[in-house]
Scaffold this active site. Structure first.
Site, PDB file in Angstrom:
ATOM      1  N   GLU A   1      64.422 -23.056  29.945  1.00 13.44           N
ATOM      2  CA  GLU A   1      63.974 -24.519  30.402  1.00 13.44           C
ATOM      3  C   GLU A   1      64.986 -25.567  30.094  1.00 13.44           C
ATOM      4  OE1 GLU A   1      60.075 -25.437  29.347  1.00 13.44           O
ATOM      5  OE2 GLU A   1      59.188 -23.644  29.723  1.00 13.44           O
TER       6      GLU A   1
ATOM      7  N   GLU B   1      58.025 -15.576  31.272  1.00 13.61           N
ATOM      8  CA  GLU B   1      56.648 -15.838  30.183  1.00 13.61           C
ATOM      9  C   GLU B   1      55.443 -15.812  31.206  1.00 13.61           C
ATOM     10  OE1 GLU B   1      57.225 -19.902  28.843  1.00 13.61           O
ATOM     11  OE2 GLU B   1      59.246 -19.245  28.080  1.00 13.61           O
TER      12      GLU B   1
END
Lengths: 322, 629
Positions: free
Chosen positions: B469, B537
Site C-alpha cells: 500500500e 490479502e
C-alpha cells in the site's frame, strides 16, 4: 406417583399448569410465555422464553453498517407485546381468559396432550407477528413450533430464534452436530460428531460479539448442578435436552449472556459475572461474512430476509421415566 | 565522522557508516562449533541496559555517549524490548493515517517540490521520543584480537551508534539488520556502547504499517568477530535442469581479510540433508570466489511436503591449513516460473494457501521469541497453511530458517508501507512518497537491497514483494528493476500498481489484489488477463469472520490463473495490560491507552487470538486449505 400415561392439566386462574411423572410446567398469560419448566424437581427457566431478533454485532456487521439498516430489531429483541393466547386440551379449545370459565373443572384435567400458543407483535415499523406454540405430551415432551410472519418493508434480520434463560450457569453441554463454532457461511470445516463442551465458553473476540453458534445440530443437552431453590440441598447434575424434529436440524448457542449483554461490552472483562445460561434455539442464522470488515456485506445467500416467513420447530424432551 | 541530527529530516540520509547488507549465513570458529550450533565468534548483548527517555531531541542527554558522562540519572530497560512496552512512552495503535495526524502538520521532504526540505520536521519536533541506551561490556574470549562488528537485528526507527565515545554510524530501516564495524575503537574490557534511538525520522513515512507504533531496540543485539579470513557474503544459486532432475549449483563468496592480501584456502562443501558430503570445491582465498559444483543427479526437490535442504559449508583455512572460520547456510533446489500465464512451482501449478503474518505477541508486541515462532510453524502445519507473506516488513532471521525447514512458501516483503501519504480517508496521492520523488528513490532501493542481500539464500522465498500500500511510481518501479537484475530465480510482487496501470508492465509479475470480491476476480480472469492472479490479502478475519471462503476456493477449480491468496491475517494484535477495575491481565487494543487517533479493534484480524490460541474459524481454514495442495 403412579404412572398414568396421562397429562394432568391444571386450568388455573392466570396460568395453565401441566404435570406428569417427573415434570411440571406452567404457562402464564401474565408472563406471556412459559414461566416454569420443572423436570425431576429442578427449575429450568429463569424468565419466560421469548423470540429473539438480535445478535451482538460482529465486526463485519459493524463494518458494513448492518446496524444502521437493521437496528430496529434491537428494540424488538428487548421488548415484545403479547397480543393473543390460545389454549387447547386434546385439540379442544379452552376459553381464555381462564377465569371464571375454569370454575367448571372439578380438578386437574387428564389429557393425552395440551397446547398453549402465544401470539406476539413486534416493536417494529411496520409491526409483524410471531406465533409460538408449545404442545405438551403425557410423557412431558414439548413440541415447540415457531412462526415468524414475513412483512414487506422490514429490514433484514440478524438472527431469529427462541431464547431460553436458565436460572444458573450450566456445568457443561453436549450436542450432536458440527465441531466448533459454525455459521451458515462457515461450516464446511465443522466435523459431524457428538461434542461435549465444559462450562459455558464465550469465544474471546477482542470486542465481545455474537459467538458460539452451532449449526446443523440434532440435539443438545444442557447440564446443571446448581439451582436457585434455597431448600434444594442436593448437588446433583441434571440435564435438559432439546432436539430437532425428525429429518431436520436446529442451530443453537449456549452461553451465559444475552445478545444485549454482549453488545454492551467493549472488552471481554466488561461482561458480567456469568450467572445464568442463555440457550438460544435458532430458526435462522445470518452468516458472518469475511470479504472485508469495512463495507462488504455477508454473501447474499446468508442474509435473513424479514419479508419472508420463517417456520421452524424443535422438541424439549420429557423425563422418559414412564 | 560527526553525527548530524538533521539526518532525521532528510530522506537521502538513511545509512551512515553502516556495513553493506549481506547474506544471513551463520559463522562458527570450527566445525565442532557448527555441530553444536554454538559459535565462539558471536556474543549476545541482550540483557539489561542503562536507559534514559526523552520526549524530544531537545530534551535528550546529548553527551550520554561520552565515556566520562555521569549516567547516574539513567534508568534501565531490557534489550530487546519496545520503549512503549517498557512503560516509557504511550502505546499507540493506528492504521492508515500517520501517527501524528491532528497533532502536527507535516509533509514529506521534497514531495511537494525540490525546495520543500521540511528541515526540522523531526529533529526539532516537540514530540519525537529519544531512547538513550548505554551498555558496558567486555569482549568474550572468542572475539578478542579479531575484527569486531555489531549487529542490531531490529531497532526502530532511526539509530545513532557510538563506541567508547566515538561515533560509529547511523541507520534507518527498522526491520532489517543494521551492522557497524567496531574494530577501530573496541577494547577487550570495559567498552561503552551508546545508542540513540529516535522514534521518528523521514523513515516514518515509509514505515506506516497498520500496527502498534513502537520504537526502540526490539530485536537481538549481537557482536560478532571476523577471524583473519571471513565470509562476508554467500550467494548460492541452486537451479534445476528443465526436467527438474538435476541440480546445478553456483556459489559466489565474498571474503574479507584482516590483512591487505587474503592468503589461505577456501573449501566449499555441499552436503545432503543427512550430512553426507556430495562434493567439495577448493579455491585460493580471494575477495571474490566463485565455484561451480558438478551437477547433482536425482536431486531432491524442496517443496512444502518435503522441504529437503542441502547444506552448504564454507571452511576458511589460513596459510598453515588451520580452519579459522566455518560458514554455513541451507539451500534448496526448487524452481518457480510463469509459463502460459500460470505460476509453476517445480513444474506444477502453484496454489497459495497462505496467511499474512505480523510478528506479534501480546506480551512483547513485535518482540517475539523462538518459542512463538515455532508455535506459529506448528499452527501452519496442522491447518494446511503452506504460504506466508511477511507483512509488511522483513521478519527475524530465525523465521526464514524455520520456513526453509518446514516448506513454507514465502513472500518476502520489503519494509515499505506509506498508505498515510495517499490512502488517507479516501485515495488522494497529492503528496505520495516514495512515488516518483527523486530524493526518495535511493532509500527505497536500499530497503529492497537489504531484503534481497540478507535473505537471498532462503529456498522458502518464492516472491520478493516491493512493500504494501505505497501507491505506485518511478521509485517502486526502480525497486522491481533492482530485484530482477539481481535475482532471476524468483518472482516480484506488488499490489499497488492497480492504481496506475501505466506501470503494469514494469511493476509486479502477478496481478495482485487485496479484498477483491469473487466477482471482481472472475471479471479480471475472463477479460484477457495479462498476469496470473493472487490475493495478497483476503478473508479479513476481524472478530468472528471467515464466512464465504468457499467462493474463493472454488475459483481455484475454475481458473488455472487464479492461484490462491494470503488470508488477512495470522494473529490478532492486542497487548496485555492490567485492567484498572480488577487488576487482572487483560487484552487491550487501540484506544485503550488514551491513544488518539486510533483504529481501535481493527488490529485484531487473526485466525489465532493474540494469546496464540486458535480462533474457531481456523477449522474452516484447515478444511479449505486442505482441498488443494
Amino acid at each position: 406417583m403412579d404412572c398414568t400415561n396421562k397429562l394432568q392439566v391444571i386450568v388455573g386462574d392466570a396460568t395453565i399448569g401441566m404435570r406428569g411423572d417427573g415434570f411440571s410446567y406452567i404457562f402464564s398469560g401474565e408472563r406471556a410465555g412459559m414461566e416454569s419448566l420443572v423436570q425431576n424437581g429442578k427449575e429450568w427457566l429463569y424468565r419466560a422464553p421469548k423470540p429473539t431478533f438480535w445478535r451482538a454485532l460482529t465486526d463485519n456487521d459493524r463494518g458494513c453498517g448492518f446496524a444502521l439498516k437493521s437496528g430496529m430489531w434491537i428494540g424488538a429483541d428487548c421488548y415484545i407485546k403479547c397480543v393473543g393466547i390460545m389454549v387447547s386440551i386434546d385439540d379442544q379449545p379452552v376459553a381464555v381468559p381462564l377465569a371464571p370459565a375454569n370454575n367448571v373443572y372439578g380438578g386437574a384435567v387428564e389429557a393425552d396432550r395440551a397446547s398453549v400458543t402465544f401470539v406476539y407483535e413486534t416493536l417494529t415499523v411496520p409491526e409483524t407477528q410471531v406465533t409460538v406454540s408449545y404442545e405438551v405430551y403425557a410423557g412431558g415432551d414439548i413440541h415447540v413450533c415457531v412462526h415468524y410472519a414475513g412483512k414487506e418493508g422490514l429490514p433484514e434480520l440478524p438472527v431469529f430464534g427462541m431464547r431460553f434463560i436458565m436460572p444458573t450457569c450450566a456445568d457443561r453441554y453436549r450436542y450432536e452436530g458440527l465441531s466448533g463454532e459454525t455459521y451458515p457461511d462457515r461450516m464446511a470445516g465443522g466435523v459431524p460428531g457428538v461434542y461435549e463442551i465444559e462450562g459455558l465458553p464465550v469465544t474471546p473476540y477482542l470486542v465481545p460479539q455474537d459467538c458460539n453458534v452451532h449449526m446443523q445440530t440434532k440435539w443438545v443437552e444442557v447440564y446443571r448442578s446448581t439451582t436457585l431453590n434455597n431448600s434444594d440441598k442436593e448437588v446433583k447434575e441434571s440435564a435438559i435436552r432439546v432436539r430437532a424434529e425428525d429429518d431436520s436440524d436446529i442451530a443453537f448457542a449456549c452461553i451465559p449472556y444475552t445478545s444485549m449483554e454482549l453488545e454492551n461490552a467493549t472488552h471481554q472483562e466488561e461482561l458480567p459475572l456469568p450467572r445464568r445460561t442463555v440457550l438460544t434455539v435458532l430458526g435462522a442464522v445470518r452468516g458472518v461474512g469475511g470479504i472485508n470488515s469495512w463495507g462488504a456485506d455477508v454473501e447474499a445467500p446468508y442474509h435473513i430476509s424479514a419479508e419472508k416467513d420463517i417456520d421452524y420447530g424443535f422438541w424439549i424432551d420429557g423425563v422418559k421415566n414412564c | 565522522m560527526q553525527p548530524d541530527i538533521k539526518w532525521l529530516d532528510d530522506p537521502q540520509v538513511f545509512r551512515v557508516g553502516q556495513l553493506p547488507a549481506h547474506s544471513d549465513h551463520k559463522i562458527y570458529g570450527s566445525e565442532e562449533e557448527l555441530e553444536q550450533k554454538e559459535s565462539s565468534l558471536c556474543q549476545s548483548l541482550n540483557g539489561v541496559w542503562q536507559f534514559a527517555y526523552s520526549v524530544n531531541p531537545q530534551a535528550r542527554p546529548e553527551d550520554f555517549y561520552k565515556t566520562d558522562y555521569n549516567a547516574e540519572g539513567f534508568g534501565e530497560i531490557k534489550v530487546p524490548c519496545h520503549i512503549e512496552m517498557a512503560g516509557y512512552d504511550k502505546i499507540h495503535y493506528i492504521n492508515t493515517l500517520y501517527p501524528w495526524e491532528g497533532k502536527v502538520y507535516r509533509r514529506p521532504a521534497y514531495a511537494l517540490g525540490a525546495d520543500r526540505t521540511e528541515s526540522g520536521s523531526f529533529s526539532e519536533a516537540d514530540y519525537n521520543p529519544v531512547g538513550s541506551y548505554r551498555k558496558v561490556f567486555d569482549l568474550e574470549e572468542g572475539l578478542r584480537g579479531k575484527r569486531v562488528c555489531i549487529r542490531f537485528e531490529g531497532a526502530e526507527q532511526a539509530v545513532y551508534v557510538w563506541l567508547n565515545g566515538q561515533f560509529v554510524g547511523y541507520a534507518e530501516d527498522s526491520f532489517t539488520p543494521s551492522e557497524f564495524d567496531l574494530t577501530p575503537y573496541i577494547k577487550d574490557e570495559n567498552n561503552l556502547l551508546a545508542v540513540e534511538v529516535y522514534k521518528n525520522s523521514t523513515a516514518a513515512y515509509l514505515e506506516d504499517q497498520d500496527f502498534f507504533r513502537f520504537s526502540g531496540i526490539y530485536r537481538d543485539v549481537v557482536l560478532y568477530a571476523k577471524p583473519k579470513l571471513h565470509v562476508e557474503d554467500v550467494w548460492a544459486k541452486p537451479c534445476l535442469t528443465e526436467d527438474l532432475r538435476t541440480g546445478n549449483l553456483d556459489v559466489q563468496l565474498q571474503i574479507s581479510s584482516e590483512d591487505a592480501e587474503a592468503e589461505g584456502r577456501v573449501r566449499v562443501i555441499l552436503k545432503d540433508q543427512d550430512g553426507q558430503v556430495i562434493e567439495e570445491q577448493n579455491a585460493a582465498a580471494a575477495s571474490e570466489v566463485k565455484v561451480a559444483f558438478e551437477p547433482v543427479r536425482e536431486v531432491v526437490l524442496w517443496e512444502n511436503k518435503n522441504p529437503y535442504l542441502y547444506k552448504l559449508i564454507v571452511l576458511l583455512e589460513d596459510k598453515q591449513g588451520n580452519v579459522t572460520e566455518v560458514a554455513s547456510c541451507d539451500i534448496g533446489f526448487r524452481h518457480i516460473e510463469i509459463k502460459d500465464k500460470v505460476i509453476l512451482f517445480n513444474g506444477r501449478r502453484l496454489i497459495i494457501n497462505g496467511v499474512n503474518r505480523h510478528e506479534w505477541s501480546a506480551e512483547g508486541g513485535r518482540c517475539i521469541t523462538m518459542q512463538d515462532m515455532e508455535w506459529d510453524i506448528e499452527c501452519f502445519k496442522r491447518n494446511n497453511i503452506n504460504a506466508v507473506r511477511t507483512c509488511h516488513y522483513p521478519d527475524q532471521i530465525a523465521w526464514y530458517d524455520l520456513c526453509d525447514r518446514n516448506g513454507i512458501y514465502m513472500m518476502s516483503e520489503t519494509n515499505l508501507e506509506s498508505h498515510g501519504s495517499w490512502q488517507k480517508f479516501f485515495p488522494e496521492p497529492s503528496w505520495n512518497v516514495p512515488g516518483s520523488v527523486p530524493e526518495w528513490k535511493e532509500v527505497v532501493i536500499d530497503r529492497a537491497r537489504t531484503n534481497f542481500e540478507t535473505f537471498k539464500n532462503h529456498p522458502s522465498i518464492l516472491f520478493w514483494s516491493l512493500g504494501n500500500e505505497s501507491y505506485v511510481g518511478d521509485n517502486i518501479e526502480a525497486m522491481q528493476a533492482f530485484f530482477k537484475e539481481k535475482d532471476s530465480s524468483r518472482l516480484v510482487h506488488y499490489e499497488g500498481v492497480i492504481y496506475d496501470r501505466t506501470y503494469e508492465d514494469t511493476v509486479s509479475e502477478v496481478e495482485s489484489r487485496m479484498y477483491a470480491t469473487p466477482d471482481e476476480i472472475v471479471e479480471y480472469l475472463e477479460n484477457e488477463p495479462k498476469k496470473p492472479f493472487i490475493l495478497c490479502e483476503y478473508m479479513h478475519d476481524m472478530g468472528n469472520s471467515i464466512g464465504g471462503m468457499k467462493s474463493y476456493i472454488d475459483l481455484l477449480d475454475r481458473f488455472e490463473m487464479y492461484q490462491g491468496g494470503f488470508i488477512w491475517d495470522y494473529i490478532d494484535q492486542a497487548v496485555y495490560a492490567q485492567d484498572k477495575a480488577t487488576g487482572n491481565k487483560v487484552l487491550c487494543y487501540g484506544g485503550d491507552f488514551d491513544d488518539r487517533p486510533s483504529n481501535y479493534e481493527f488490529s485484531g484480524n487473526g485466525i489465532v487470538f493474540a494469546d496464540r490460541t486458535e480462533k474457531p474459524a481456523i477449522q474452516e481454514v484447515r478444511y479449505y486449505y486442505g482441498l488443494h495442495e
